[in-house]
Design a protein around this motif. Structure first.
Motif, PDB file in Angstrom:
ATOM      1  N   VAL A   1     -12.714  -1.502  20.277  1.00  8.92           N
ATOM      2  CA  VAL A   1     -11.840  -3.081  19.224  1.00  8.92           C
ATOM      3  C   VAL A   1     -10.044  -2.854  19.711  1.00  8.92           C
ATOM      4  N   ASN A   2      -9.392  -3.923  19.650  1.00 12.60           N
ATOM      5  CA  ASN A   2      -8.424  -3.543  19.664  1.00 12.60           C
ATOM      6  C   ASN A   2      -7.403  -3.540  18.067  1.00 12.60           C
ATOM      7  N   VAL A   3      -6.934  -2.525  17.588  1.00 16.66           N
ATOM      8  CA  VAL A   3      -6.036  -2.238  16.536  1.00 16.66           C
ATOM      9  C   VAL A   3      -4.421  -2.956  16.642  1.00 16.66           C
ATOM     10  N   GLU A   4      -4.039  -3.198  15.355  1.00 17.65           N
ATOM     11  CA  GLU A   4      -3.119  -3.440  15.270  1.00 17.65           C
ATOM     12  C   GLU A   4      -2.678  -3.119  13.945  1.00 17.65           C
ATOM     13  N   LEU A   5      -1.806  -1.264  14.055  1.00 21.01           N
ATOM     14  CA  LEU A   5      -1.657  -0.960  12.774  1.00 21.01           C
ATOM     15  C   LEU A   5      -0.316  -1.214  11.793  1.00 21.01           C
ATOM     16  N   GLU A   6      -0.318  -1.931  10.835  1.00 24.69           N
ATOM     17  CA  GLU A   6       0.747  -2.367  10.232  1.00 24.69           C
ATOM     18  C   GLU A   6       1.303  -1.153   8.886  1.00 24.69           C
ATOM     19  N   THR A   7       2.642  -0.488   8.877  1.00 23.87           N
ATOM     20  CA  THR A   7       2.438   1.237   8.033  1.00 23.87           C
ATOM     21  C   THR A   7       3.283   0.664   6.596  1.00 23.87           C
ATOM     22  N   ALA A   8       2.513   0.433   5.377  1.00 22.39           N
ATOM     23  CA  ALA A   8       3.392  -0.507   3.886  1.00 22.39           C
ATOM     24  C   ALA A   8       3.054   0.488   3.224  1.00 22.39           C
ATOM     25  N   ILE A   9       3.957   1.745   3.139  1.00 25.75           N
ATOM     26  CA  ILE A   9       4.280   3.217   2.497  1.00 25.75           C
ATOM     27  C   ILE A   9       6.390   2.987   2.248  1.00 25.75           C
ATOM     28  N   ASP A  10       5.905   2.575   1.086  1.00 28.70           N
ATOM     29  CA  ASP A  10       7.779   2.376   1.016  1.00 28.70           C
ATOM     30  C   ASP A  10       8.592   3.535   1.385  1.00 28.70           C
ATOM     31  N   PHE A  11       8.336   4.782   2.276  1.00 31.30           N
ATOM     32  CA  PHE A  11       9.211   5.424   2.294  1.00 31.30           C
ATOM     33  C   PHE A  11       9.338   5.588   3.885  1.00 31.30           C
ATOM     34  N   ILE A  12       8.537   4.652   4.470  1.00 28.31           N
ATOM     35  CA  ILE A  12       8.082   4.618   6.479  1.00 28.31           C
ATOM     36  C   ILE A  12       8.391   3.293   6.399  1.00 28.31           C
ATOM     37  N   GLN A  13       9.059   3.172   7.823  1.00 27.98           N
ATOM     38  CA  GLN A  13       9.658   1.480   7.754  1.00 27.98           C
ATOM     39  C   GLN A  13       9.079   1.935   9.431  1.00 27.98           C
ATOM     40  N   MET A  14       8.491   1.505   9.667  1.00 28.10           N
ATOM     41  CA  MET A  14       7.292   1.541  11.481  1.00 28.10           C
ATOM     42  C   MET A  14       6.726  -0.379  11.124  1.00 28.10           C
ATOM     43  N   PRO A  15       7.542  -0.426  12.748  1.00 24.02           N
ATOM     44  CA  PRO A  15       6.816  -1.718  13.204  1.00 24.02           C
ATOM     45  C   PRO A  15       5.775  -1.086  13.592  1.00 24.02           C
ATOM     46  N   VAL A  16       4.739  -2.796  13.240  1.00 28.38           N
ATOM     47  CA  VAL A  16       3.496  -2.695  13.777  1.00 28.38           C
ATOM     48  C   VAL A  16       3.005  -2.099  15.080  1.00 28.38           C
ATOM     49  N   LYS A  17       2.116  -1.343  15.491  1.00 21.62           N
ATOM     50  CA  LYS A  17       1.860  -0.321  16.455  1.00 21.62           C
ATOM     51  C   LYS A  17       0.258  -1.419  16.686  1.00 21.62           C
ATOM     52  N   ARG A  18       0.203  -0.940  18.383  1.00 20.85           N
ATOM     53  CA  ARG A  18      -1.220  -1.503  19.322  1.00 20.85           C
ATOM     54  C   ARG A  18      -1.744  -0.424  19.888  1.00 20.85           C
TER      55      ARG A  18
ATOM     56  N   GLU B   1       9.343  14.170  -6.013  1.00 23.36           N
ATOM     57  CA  GLU B   1       8.857  14.343  -4.885  1.00 23.36           C
ATOM     58  C   GLU B   1       7.504  12.930  -5.288  1.00 23.36           C
ATOM     59  N   GLY B   2       6.479  14.523  -5.322  1.00 22.79           N
ATOM     60  CA  GLY B   2       4.986  13.792  -5.777  1.00 22.79           C
ATOM     61  C   GLY B   2       4.622  12.701  -4.920  1.00 22.79           C
ATOM     62  N   ALA B   3       3.180  12.226  -5.608  1.00 21.78           N
ATOM     63  CA  ALA B   3       2.298  11.110  -4.838  1.00 21.78           C
ATOM     64  C   ALA B   3       3.231   9.562  -4.698  1.00 21.78           C
ATOM     65  N   LYS B   4       2.420   9.324  -3.942  1.00 20.25           N
ATOM     66  CA  LYS B   4       3.219   7.822  -4.072  1.00 20.25           C
ATOM     67  C   LYS B   4       2.191   7.041  -3.118  1.00 20.25           C
ATOM     68  N   LYS B   5       1.392   6.022  -3.872  1.00 19.65           N
ATOM     69  CA  LYS B   5       0.472   5.366  -3.293  1.00 19.65           C
ATOM     70  C   LYS B   5       0.693   4.438  -1.334  1.00 19.65           C
ATOM     71  N   GLY B   6       0.097   4.560  -0.436  1.00 20.73           N
ATOM     72  CA  GLY B   6       0.407   4.192   0.799  1.00 20.73           C
ATOM     73  C   GLY B   6      -0.872   3.573   1.286  1.00 20.73           C
ATOM     74  N   LYS B   7      -0.658   2.553   1.727  1.00 25.17           N
ATOM     75  CA  LYS B   7      -1.389   1.931   2.312  1.00 25.17           C
ATOM     76  C   LYS B   7      -1.186   1.322   4.232  1.00 25.17           C
ATOM     77  N   VAL B   8      -2.305   1.613   4.285  1.00 28.01           N
ATOM     78  CA  VAL B   8      -2.297   1.013   6.076  1.00 28.01           C
ATOM     79  C   VAL B   8      -3.425  -0.224   6.798  1.00 28.01           C
ATOM     80  N   ILE B   9      -2.404  -1.478   7.547  1.00 27.56           N
ATOM     81  CA  ILE B   9      -3.240  -2.389   7.461  1.00 27.56           C
ATOM     82  C   ILE B   9      -3.636  -2.354   8.559  1.00 27.56           C
ATOM     83  N   LEU B  10      -5.027  -2.387   9.201  1.00 24.06           N
ATOM     84  CA  LEU B  10      -6.002  -3.096  10.460  1.00 24.06           C
ATOM     85  C   LEU B  10      -5.946  -4.164  10.688  1.00 24.06           C
ATOM     86  N   TYR B  11      -5.349  -4.681  12.066  1.00 20.91           N
ATOM     87  CA  TYR B  11      -5.630  -5.839  12.355  1.00 20.91           C
ATOM     88  C   TYR B  11      -6.060  -5.495  13.471  1.00 20.91           C
ATOM     89  N   LEU B  12      -7.844  -5.922  13.235  1.00 20.88           N
ATOM     90  CA  LEU B  12      -8.742  -5.277  14.179  1.00 20.88           C
ATOM     91  C   LEU B  12      -9.972  -6.810  15.204  1.00 20.88           C
TER      92      LEU B  12
END
Lengths: 285, 217, 280
Positions: free
Chosen positions: B39-56, B197-208
């Motif tokens: 499957v083709n995946v588009e990965l979207e990273t939703a973590i507040d200290f990371i800014q990243m374009p959607v990756k294929r 420091e410590g932990a943060k909630k992060g989310k990765v969204i995959l569009y398949l």
């Protein structure tokens, strides 16, 4: 066409270095500015060249030419990292002078520099630098040249060659030349008219002949067997080998020469020993 | 073939137990019918200290080799949550415990705990939310043995789709350490963020998209 | 290049490149590039470890982050002292060496106006600076990309920002372009200092002092509100704004306009000062 400085005044930090200085120079004339170091010669020349602004007075040049003046102030300042032709070309382009190979060659020839030499000016002797600086000053053929202390740092041969060049430029090209120096002898030999400057003031304007008289108290006479001469002994001469130093007698040096001839002493030369201090002291009193 | 063993708890009604168990077995059968897929995946990273374009990227699954993600770009691939066929869940024997019903994604779903009976299992407990009508997994909260907890939410484009068109993997990420001297002028560093420091909630969204599924015959 | 049609500017340019000091400066810059790239590679590797250590617990990474873009970015970060320093040395030397050797007098006796001559000095200083920035960008780029290839650029700028290769390239290019404004700023300042102080060594000391103070003030992020925004020291950091995830174009444009304003003002003061002073 004439070049004139009129009533020039200049002060540095409350010290007046030029006081109501006026001089003029006509086409084809070699005019000297004689004075000790610090008399204000360079400052006056800088003002004439437009490098320094005068507090009062004006410099007037009546000519129809584009470039009115060329000059050397203090020492010939050249681009050490360039060769002679490159220096001519660099300074020529800045003022829009012709800088073709033929043109630069002719300028180098005019001042008697080797046109084949291609090494950097860094290696040049003072005499060669003076010549090259004059060639640069001559770019665009200005009717007047201003040369500040051109003889300093030159060997006797260099002095003679430079003097010849200056005279050629004045006589053959009709260039009016303003020369400054602290060397009375050279000024007397080179100039048509001489201003004497002391403490920022022109104290005298004379012909070379008049200056020789006023500045000379001793003569150097060279000849054969001077130690045997009664005439010299009677005049209190100081004899060293082939040279005798004699104070000018009241009746004039020519009488000593005549007496020496009558006595049978062979004389090769008689040179006035000029003393710039004498020129200055006389007037200061 | 692994066999699921169910345990009857006294406080559960027999009907709710059999219902959840049955639903999970249906899900498991569907998943295990998949031999491989790409499957083709588009990965979207939703973590507040990371800014990243959607990756294929492209993702492939094979019953023997598991999940693999390949990309020409630099991609951050979550270590957990890519197991779309839930093979880890069903690898060893487990017990299920019904936990009632809840609304998930606006759908009626039954909630159950799945607890592995084998220590080799990679998770300690999983809470699954299964759609009652569509009979498929909407959400899984998985507590791993060693690598923390994560939640997978699955969204489907069509009713008949076996695999989701969108997967959201949520997990805790530890905040990056920021060396003060580098890559930022001191004036710009958010000193508060630096301390917490410590932990943060992060989310990765995959569009398949563009599944190519190979089913077992 | 109508500028180069101006004979005075051409002569200045020619003189600049006939002097060995210019080539020493360029040689020093190129050598520094090699050293900086080595340092960047070394720093880059440890930076990646430090920044990404915690992320490794949650993610697998695919792709190489220690690539040419990161190295060029690190070079960009580290060149804010030595590049302006070398530029200031060369640029101020263009004038002070002529003052000390007396060739400025010789030039002034050719009949050229003071204004025209000092304008040509400023023009050549600006052209030279832009050329050097291009050279630094090219050498760091070519070396980095040849040895380390391209890939995503990651930087820390408030957050960990990841830029795709083409985007990274564009941002680095624009950062160099914005950086050249800052370099021109330092160059014209050093020319102004040369006009004022006249002596080579004295001018170098003052220029180095100015540069050090600027760097310290930049780190302090002095001031508030409009002052902080318009203070030239802070404007020299504009290139960093290309590494915010979303580029604030209008802020960058305004910063560069203000920086250009400073450059114009300093140049104007330099020309005025030169015209009013005597040639010694």
């Amino acid at each position: 066409m004439s070049l004139a400085a009129i009533q020039i005044q200049k002060s540095f930090n409350n010290t007046q270095v030029l006081k109501q200085v006026s001089l003029h120079c006509e086409q084809g004339e070699i005019v000297g500015l004689l004075g000790v170091n610090g008399a204000g010669k360079s400052t006056l020349f800088k003002i004439i060249m437009g490098l320094v602004s005068a507090d009062a007075g004006e410099v007037s040049i009546t000519t129809n030419k584009g470039k009115m003046l060329g000059g050397i102030i203090e020492k010939p300042a050249l681009y050490e990292y360039l060769n002679a032709a490159e220096n001519l070309r660099a300074f020529g382009k800045i003022q829009g002078a012709p800088v073709s190979d033929a043109a630069t060659t002719s300028y180098l020839e005019r001042v008697g520099l080797d046109t084949k030499r291609s090494d950097r000016v860094k290696n040049y002797s003072m005499g060669m630098r003076q010549r090259l600086a004059i060639a640069i000053a001559l770019l665009n053929d200005p009717p007047f040249l201003v040369l500040d202390e051109p003889f300093s740092g030159l060997d006797p041969m260099g002095v003679t060659r430079l003097r010849t060049l200056i005279m050629e430029l004045a006589r053959e090209r009709g260039i009016g030349i303003l020369v400054s120096s602290h060397l009375v002898d050279e000024m007397i030999r080179t100039c048509d008219r001489i201003y004497v400057i002391n403490n920022g003031k022109i104290i005298r304007e004379d012909t070379p002949r008049a200056l020789v008289e006023k500045s000379t108290s001793y003569y150097l006479i060279s000849g054969e067997h001077l130690e045997r001469s009664k005439v010299l002994r009677d005049n209190g001469a100081l004899i060293q080998g082939h040279t005798a130093r004699v104070k000018e007698p009241p009746k004039g040096i020519e009488n000593i020469i005549k007496d020496l001839a009558e006595e049978g002493t062979k004389v090769f030369s008689c040179v006035p020993e000029t003393d710039i201090k004498k020129l200055l002291d006389v007037v200061d009193e | 073939m692994k066999v699921g063993i169910s345990v009857i708890f006294l406080f559960l009604t027999a009907s709710s137990w059999s219902q959840t168990n049955e639903a999970l077995e249906v899900l498991r059968a569907r998943m295990e019918s998949i031999n491989a897929f790409t499957v083709n995946v588009e990965l979207e990273t939703a973590i507040d200290f990371i800014q990243m374009p959607v990756k294929r990227a492209s993702m492939s699954y094979d019953r023997d080799q598991g999940v693999q993600v390949t990309s020409d770009d630099f991609v951050l691939i979550p270590k957990k949550g890519l197991d779309l066929v839930m093979s880890e869940l069903f690898r060893y024997d487990y017990i299920t415990v019904p936990r009632g019903e809840e609304q998930v994604q606006g759908l009626e779903s039954m909630v159950m705990n799945v607890i592995p009976e084998d220590k080799r299992a990679d998770y300690a407990i999983a809470t699954l939310y299964l759609s009652k009508q569509k009979n498929r997994l909407l959400q899984a909260d998985i507590q791993t043995r060693k690598e923390g907890a994560y939640t997978v939410n699955m969204f489907y484009r069509k009713d008949e789709d076996i695999l989701p068109s969108r997967v959201e993997v949520s997990f805790e990420v530890e905040k990056v350490k920021i060396p003060i001297r580098y890559l930022a002028r001191e004036g710009e560093v958010d000193k508060e963020a630096l301390k917490s420091e410590g932990a943060k909630k992060g989310k990765v969204i995959l569009y398949l998209s563009d599944y190519d599924i190979e089913l077992i015959k | 290049m109508s500028l180069m049609n101006n004979a005075v500017i051409r002569v200045e340019w020619y003189k600049l490149f006939r002097q060995s000091r210019t080539w020493y400066a360029l040689g020093a810059l190129l050598l520094l590039q090699v050293v900086l790239l080595l340092n960047a590679w070394y720093q880059g590797a440890s930076l990646l470890d430090i920044f990404l250590e915690n992320l490794k617990q949650s993610f697998h990474f695919q792709g190489e982050l220690l690539n040419g873009h990161l190295l060029v970015y690190i070079v960009l970060n580290t060149m804010w002292f030595h590049l302006p320093l070398i530029l200031m040395i060369v640029v101020s030397g263009m004038l002070t060496s002529e003052m000390e050797a007396g060739t400025l007098r010789t030039v002034m006796m050719t009949g050229i106006s003071k204004g025209r001559y000092i304008r040509s000095k400023f023009t050549v200083a600006i052209l030279f600076t832009v050329l050097v920035v291009i050279l630094v960008a090219l050498t760091s780029g070519i070396l980095s990309y040849l040895i380390f290839g391209v890939g995503d650029l990651f930087v820390f700028h408030g957050a960990l920002n990841f830029f795709e290769s083409n985007d990274a390239f564009l941002r680095l290019f624009l950062a160099f372009a914005a950086g050249s404004f800052s370099m021109v700023f330092f160059s014209v300042v050093s020319m102004l200092l040369a006009v004022i102080f006249r002596e080579t060594v004295k001018t170098w000391i003052v220029a180095a002092f100015f540069l050090i103070v600027c760097n310290l003030l930049l780190q302090m992020q002095l001031g508030e509100g409009w002052f902080r925004r318009l203070f030239f020291v802070n404007l020299n950091d504009t290139w960093q704004m290309f590494f915010e995830y979303t580029i604030n174009w209008s802020a960058i444009l305004w910063n560069l306009i203000f920086l250009a304003g400073y450059i114009l003002i300093i140049t104007a003061v330099g020309i005025w000062w030169f015209k009013k002073t005597d040639i010694e």
